[in-house]
Design a protein around this motif. Structure first.
Motif, PDB file in Angstrom:
ATOM      1  N   PRO A 178       1.267  -1.268   0.272  1.00 45.83           N
ATOM      2  CA  PRO A 178       0.114   0.038  -0.031  1.00 45.83           C
ATOM      3  C   PRO A 178       0.592   1.322   0.415  1.00 45.83           C
ATOM      4  N   SER A 219       1.977   8.813   2.293  1.00 43.04           N
ATOM      5  CA  SER A 219       1.463   8.024   3.604  1.00 43.04           C
ATOM      6  C   SER A 219       2.329   8.534   4.508  1.00 43.04           C
ATOM      7  N   ARG A 221       3.519   1.628  -1.827  1.00 44.19           N
ATOM      8  CA  ARG A 221       3.870   2.026  -2.866  1.00 44.19           C
ATOM      9  C   ARG A 221       2.668   2.146  -4.376  1.00 44.19           C
ATOM     10  N   SER A 222       1.797   3.051  -3.686  1.00 43.71           N
ATOM     11  CA  SER A 222       0.604   3.873  -4.120  1.00 43.71           C
ATOM     12  C   SER A 222       0.740   4.933  -4.188  1.00 43.71           C
ATOM     13  N   TYR A 273      -3.212   8.119   3.762  1.00 48.46           N
ATOM     14  CA  TYR A 273      -2.093   6.011   4.103  1.00 48.46           C
ATOM     15  C   TYR A 273      -1.768   6.420   5.261  1.00 48.46           C
TER      16      TYR A 273
END
Length: 248
Positions: free
Chosen positions: A45, A52, A47-48, A80
């Motif tokens: 997640p 973050s 690497r989206s 995130y």
């Protein structure tokens, strides 16, 4: 045991593993499997395209409340968030698992939010990790009851708190000292604001925080780069994080 296929970013992933454990360690098959599984479950997640945040601090009660409150506010703006104490743990028998988890999450997160309230516990060595490359440029620290510079508002609150946690003073003496201190201070915070913070901190049994000189030394580095943020009111921490950290 069927191994997961190596991801496209495997070379970069294992560079960070080497950073965590030191170069020259040959990984066993079960260790490779465990790291790739941790990557698929917890790192993917990060690497989206979504911004973050890796949120650091004490994972024990009541301190973890601050971490989760900050995470909640960041999620509200579409980010995130990851708190190390909440992720599915990497488990091997030979490797320093916590170091690997910390390094991989820190490496692939957009920013690091580090909340400090004391100079003991696991957050102490984490500070030593984030004040150098490759993580320093993405890290902000949020420190309770301390500022490397003179801050009249913070000094007024902390000194008043010290009186309330000092048994040699009774309530009348504390009030007299506070009135004199307020009159002599350049603080912009109001009497009512100070009293509200002190009342809350006393009720929660949260005396002024203290830090060792190594902590204070590292805090100065973040301050030089405008990524040090002080606080005295626990309820204000989530908003302070959202207001000061780069975001979506």
């Amino acid at each position: 045991m069927e191994d997961p296929s190596p991801p496209e970013h495997a070379a970069q992933l294992f560079e960070y593993v080497d950073h965590a454990i030191g170069e020259g360690v040959e990984l066993e098959q079960e260790e490779l499997h465990a790291i790739l599984e941790f990557d698929a479950n917890e790192i993917a997640p990060l690497r989206s395209p979504v911004i973050s945040y890796f949120i650091l601090g004490s994972y024990r009660s009541p301190y973890r409340y601050r971490l989760r409150s900050a995470a909640h506010e960041l999620k509200k703006i579409g980010a995130y968030t990851v708190i190390l104490g909440d992720v599915k743990q990497l488990r091997t028998s030979r490797l320093p698992d916590e170091d690997i988890m910390f390094t991989l999450i820190a490496a692939f997160s957009s920013y690091i939010v580090a909340i400090y309230e004391k100079d003991s516990g696991g957050e102490a060595p984490e500070l030593g990790e984030i004040d150098d490359p490759p993580f320093f440029e993405k890290a902000h620290v949020y420190v309770r009851d301390h500022d490397p510079n003179t801050d009249p508002d913070l000094e007024l609150v902390v000194e008043t708190l010290e009186d309330h946690f000092d048994s040699q003073f009774d309530d009348d003496e504390r009030e007299l000292r506070f009135t004199r201190r307020l009159a002599a201070s350049d603080a912009t915070v109001s009497r009512e604001e100070v009293e509200a913070i002190v009342e809350r901190r006393v009720k929660e049994n949260e005396p002024p925080a203290s830090y060792s000189w190594p902590h204070k030394n590292k805090f100065k580095k973040f301050d030089l780069h405008s990524r040090f943020h002080s606080w005295v009111d626990p309820d204000a921490v989530p908003d302070l994080v959202v207001e000061t950290i780069p975001g979506p």
